[in-house]
Design a protein around this motif. Sequence first.
Motif, short mmCIF file in Angstrom:
data_model
loop_
_atom_site.label_atom_id
_atom_site.label_comp_id
_atom_site.label_asym_id
_atom_site.label_seq_id
_atom_site.Cartn_x
_atom_site.Cartn_y
_atom_site.Cartn_z
N GLY A 191 -1.13 -0.92 5.08
CA GLY A 191 -0.96 -2.18 5.70
C GLY A 191 0.11 -2.56 6.29
O GLY A 191 0.73 -3.62 6.27
N HIS A 192 0.87 -1.48 6.94
CA HIS A 192 2.04 -1.80 7.64
C HIS A 192 1.73 -2.93 8.78
O HIS A 192 0.83 -2.92 9.15
CB HIS A 192 2.62 -0.63 8.45
N ALA A 193 2.78 -3.69 9.02
CA ALA A 193 2.69 -4.72 9.98
C ALA A 193 2.13 -4.07 11.23
O ALA A 193 1.18 -4.85 12.11
CB ALA A 193 4.02 -5.37 10.07
N GLU A 194 2.67 -3.07 11.76
CA GLU A 194 2.15 -2.55 13.09
C GLU A 194 0.71 -2.40 12.89
O GLU A 194 0.05 -2.48 14.08
CB GLU A 194 3.03 -1.49 13.45
N THR B 155 -6.75 -7.82 5.22
CA THR B 155 -6.41 -7.52 3.82
C THR B 155 -7.66 -6.28 3.17
O THR B 155 -7.13 -5.71 2.42
CB THR B 155 -6.14 -8.69 3.17
N GLU B 156 -8.83 -6.74 3.60
CA GLU B 156 -10.04 -6.17 3.08
C GLU B 156 -9.88 -4.54 3.32
O GLU B 156 -9.98 -3.69 2.36
CB GLU B 156 -11.25 -6.58 3.70
N ILE B 157 -9.56 -4.17 4.51
CA ILE B 157 -9.38 -2.76 4.97
C ILE B 157 -8.23 -2.25 4.33
O ILE B 157 -8.07 -1.21 3.70
CB ILE B 157 -9.10 -2.72 6.47
N VAL B 158 -7.17 -3.03 3.93
CA VAL B 158 -5.72 -2.57 3.31
C VAL B 158 -6.39 -2.09 1.86
O VAL B 158 -5.96 -1.13 1.24
CB VAL B 158 -4.91 -3.38 3.24
N HIS C 90 1.16 -14.18 1.47
CA HIS C 90 1.67 -12.92 1.31
C HIS C 90 2.24 -12.86 0.07
O HIS C 90 1.97 -11.43 -0.27
CB HIS C 90 2.74 -12.86 2.38
N ILE C 91 2.69 -13.42 -0.57
CA ILE C 91 2.97 -13.47 -1.77
C ILE C 91 1.69 -13.24 -2.80
O ILE C 91 1.75 -12.33 -3.61
CB ILE C 91 3.91 -14.40 -2.68
N ASN C 92 0.68 -13.90 -2.62
CA ASN C 92 -0.58 -13.90 -3.28
C ASN C 92 -1.22 -12.50 -2.85
O ASN C 92 -1.55 -11.95 -3.81
CB ASN C 92 -1.39 -14.96 -2.78
N GLU C 93 -1.02 -12.01 -1.67
CA GLU C 93 -1.55 -10.92 -1.46
C GLU C 93 -0.80 -9.62 -2.25
O GLU C 93 -1.55 -8.72 -2.86
CB GLU C 93 -1.33 -10.42 0.21
N ALA C 94 0.20 -9.66 -2.41
CA ALA C 94 1.15 -8.88 -3.12
C ALA C 94 0.81 -8.93 -4.50
O ALA C 94 0.69 -7.82 -5.21
CB ALA C 94 2.85 -9.04 -2.94
#
Length: 237
Positions: free
Chosen positions: A94-97, A106-109, A139-143
Amino acid sequence: MKYLIYNWKASLPESLDQWVSAVKKAQEKVGVSDTFCIAPPFSHIDALEKEASLQGLSYQKGAQDVSAFSKGAYTGDIPASLLKERGVVYVLVGHAERRRLHGESTEIVGKKVVEAQKEGLIPIVCVGEENIDDDLTPHINEAVSFVKKGVSMIAYEPQWAIGGSVVLDLSKIEERITLFREKLDGVGKEYVLLYGGSVSEDILSQLLCYTGIDGFLVGSASVDIKQSNTIYTSIYG
Ligand code: PEP
């Protein structure tokens, strides 16, 4: 113990043997560390290993991405099992690039994380807001949700800070790291929080004062022969 991940992206040092020699010199000065990882392009995982072994450089093998699929008709993808075969330990996910240029959701990550975990690789999940004024909450929630799923390494990489030469307001970075920590600590699982985004030899001493940062993901500066030495020396010295 700090983590240091060098991400060469789609670049190579000007000279592989001089690069390895520079980091080897840093290791002779301040010691080796098993939390030091290099993620070259896939094509150079073996070439780096060969040169490192010639010169006695010690590092953990990293990869910059992993397939969301185990095997099959996925041209261009590299599955986790094949990375494992090459001795890879850490993999960026899930690197930004990848999110920005390759449309990774997020699903693919999440699928990539599962693939990495199945093979015993350690996924380093990268998260971060696109613009400096964006809300940090998603982004915090994702982490948080990845740590709940057993991810032990999160890299906070604000997308606006990535690029190697962005002039950073370091107090903003410290503030945001604190916000991540508050929520991640609440999960009650062990995790490591890295920072990435224009880390260079010039700002590292300041970033090292922030106790909330467990290590650094260094992109552009890590390809530079001189900085590969000085950054390593500052982190582990
Ligand atoms: C990265 O590649 O993860 C990164 C943070 O890049 P840079 O250091 O070039 O900003």
